[in-house]
Design a protein around this motif. Sequence first.
Motif: not given
Length: 872
Positions: A569-587
């Motif tokens: 819930k905290a890492v993998k799903e937020p990463w999948r919801r990101s654009s993959r570019y500089k993903a941490l900020g979106q996560m």
Amino acid sequence: MIQKHSVNTTSLFQEGRHDPAALSQTVPLSSRTPPGALPLPLSEKSADDWTPYCDRLEFELADYIFTRNQTPAAQIDHLLDLWAASLIRAGADTSQVLFTDHRDVYRTIDNTPLGDVKWQSFSVKYTGDIPDEGPLPWMTESYDVWFRDPHQVVQNMLANPDYASEVDMRPYREFATETDERQWQDFMSGDWAWNQADQIAKDPATHGSTFVPVILGSDKTTVSVATGQNDYYPLYASIGNVWNNVRRAHRGALAVVGFLAMPKTTKQHAKTVIFRRFHRQLFHSSLSFILRNLKPGMTKPEVVRFGDGHYRRVIYGLGPYIADYEEQVLLACIVRSWCANKSLDDDNLLRKRVHTDTLIEECDHGKLWDEYGIIAQLVPFTNDYPRADIHELIAPDLLHQIIKGAFKDHLVAWVEKYLVVTHGQAQADIILDDIDRRIAAAPAFSGLRRFPQGRNFKQWTGDDSKALMKVYLPALEGYVPTDIIRTFRALLEFCYLVRRNVITETSLNEIDDAVARFHQYREIFKVTEIVSTFSLPRQHSIKHYNTLIRLFGAPNGLCSSITESKHIKAVKEPWRRSSRYKALGQMLVTNQRLDKLTASRQDFYARGMLNGTCLTSPPVSSPAGEDENEDFDIIDDPTSVLAHVELAKTPQGTKRAQSIPELSTELCIPDLADLVRCFLFKQSNPEDDRDPTEVPLLEFPHYRGRISVFNSASSTFHAPSDLSGIGGMKREHIRACPLWRNECARNDCVFVITDSNARGMLGMDVARVMAFFSLRQHGRLIPCAVVRWFNRVGNAPDPDTGMWMVKPAFSAQNTPHFAIIHIDTIFRAAHLLPVFGTVPLSPSIKFHHVLDIFKLFYVNKFADHHAFEIAS
């Protein structure tokens, strides 16, 4: 929402020691309550204030599309366009659409004041000594650490009304009513919290304060191997006051508070001493900096609002740290292959902060490394905080130490090596193939992960190891010596004992016995020269569980499986919801929005605003989640009964028999009608003690009415040590159907209570359900089952495997022993595993054949933790 500060730091690596003050104080301290003032309440709103939402419908929609469905932005826009189009067609105003687009949804969520703990960052870089040939690549890099103020996060946890009744305000010691025996369950029942409270009480300024231990955990995780370097290093926080079941279910009591830096460099420099020290000290310095806002509250009480609405003076303290072995090495500043608690070879040599500091002052660094396993140049972050000793705060880790470590990495691997050494590679491969077939032949069971190809797969997960533990032991029998079987049995029993929800003094004695047997029988691997030493840190940790249970309570509340599951819930799903570019900020943004929605739901629920649904007032429960077998549910209801069985809601109607003669033909049981008559006689005459064979057949009532046949029944029972709901309740489905998943018939086995006064297996018999059906007698609906009985073999479990053995029962005419029973006599499902013997299993035999083919079975007490309790 997110604050980033560029921090110019002094050296994080000067003689290997760090100074927290050296980190620039560019991140402002959280605002604190003025002396004498009360913190702001969680909510003083009215029962119809949905701020920042207009009404319940708007909140439910935002929560559904962002939290539950995780709808991408483009699909949100498409959905809202469809809604607007439907309003136009209905002649309504399109302004009635709740949100205009995905930005409107996100903006509304962001405006939620609850759960708003902002993300911040600081940057660090190496400023120590530079080699004469110039700086190495990693020395010029800047490393970002993102975090949220754990002080505010902990305050939010304490104020959470969702689990207000499942919080311990003080340490306690618990004793069983019947035996006056000490028992350990939740964290605050342990001696560590008790001893901390004693220290706090000695200071008049802190006396009477509520002690709040802050439990931490960290673990690297990879979100995607296929798309390149996507590793993250989340830091989690919880509080020791919440009950273990709350922490395991997360429920807001476990939060991600940071993403630590992971310095990278070339292979040439990755293993250099200077880089590894910088890497390690960066970890400790980052933790010390992140936690600094908690430090004032560790010596001076502050007033905090709790979820029950009361205000209390609290004192914080660093609690146990949840970590796997690699992380424990990093935390304790020790050499790899050493134990963070004691010496591997000398159990009397306890690690203590005072002792370590003394050794560092008196001994040279080489001696510390070689003789004590201490890295003298490093300082644990706990040294910056009062009442904290990292060697006392290493939590037990069932997942990595026992399940992945001692079981999978050690014993399973040793068995393969034993077979190769004993039989040669070619014959060993044949044996291993047969072991795989045996594992694949395990009958289907509620919640059991199946291995169609055996245990021969490349990437193991923790769930794979847990599932293999349940079926591995019988598959080995006939191919390895008895001592190896008994070694596995001792380790499995140890694992199931320490996984109990409540552990008593008797349990600790049983744990010690299992450890002693494990150490005794594992010698077979040394005798056969499979291994040369047992000085293995993860296996060695087994010795510490008795002490750690006394300190921290039941280990299932501190296992790294809790933080690993939070990764999703905290890492993998937020990463999948990101654009993959500089993903941490979106996560980070995703995590913050999820927290805001969760806080809003808890607030609305506490104010009684979420009863029923948007359309109805009575509460409507949502379908419970099911596992891959669709055989068990997690029940988030209070504990109600120990066990209850009921038939499926929908009968099969014309798809199956509708009368006793038809069912007799379907099941190929010619005397089924007589069995029904006998059953009905016992139902009408419960006080008649005569054996059915002594009752004249004419006294048995006839039944010529209709019946309803069902393909399954469900058993709901109290199983707090298993994956269960917040009240410890679990529901499993028991199958009795002619075609399961369009593949084969499935007829599960069950435990039937035959003597309520006897304990465990002595009070139960095992039966296989051939059919579930109901009939009416005198206007009363009677749910029942056609079963085939098994007989127990002996009056005790098998001495090698520790499992009871059963065999199919036969009547006096040497025909299978069938009976009709009321489903109220069924306790729950039972799992039987064949006694394979020494004959290789034919590849044509599948899992759905074994209950019909084999003549001797083990009652699998390792099927789950509840089965272990009732079938040991």
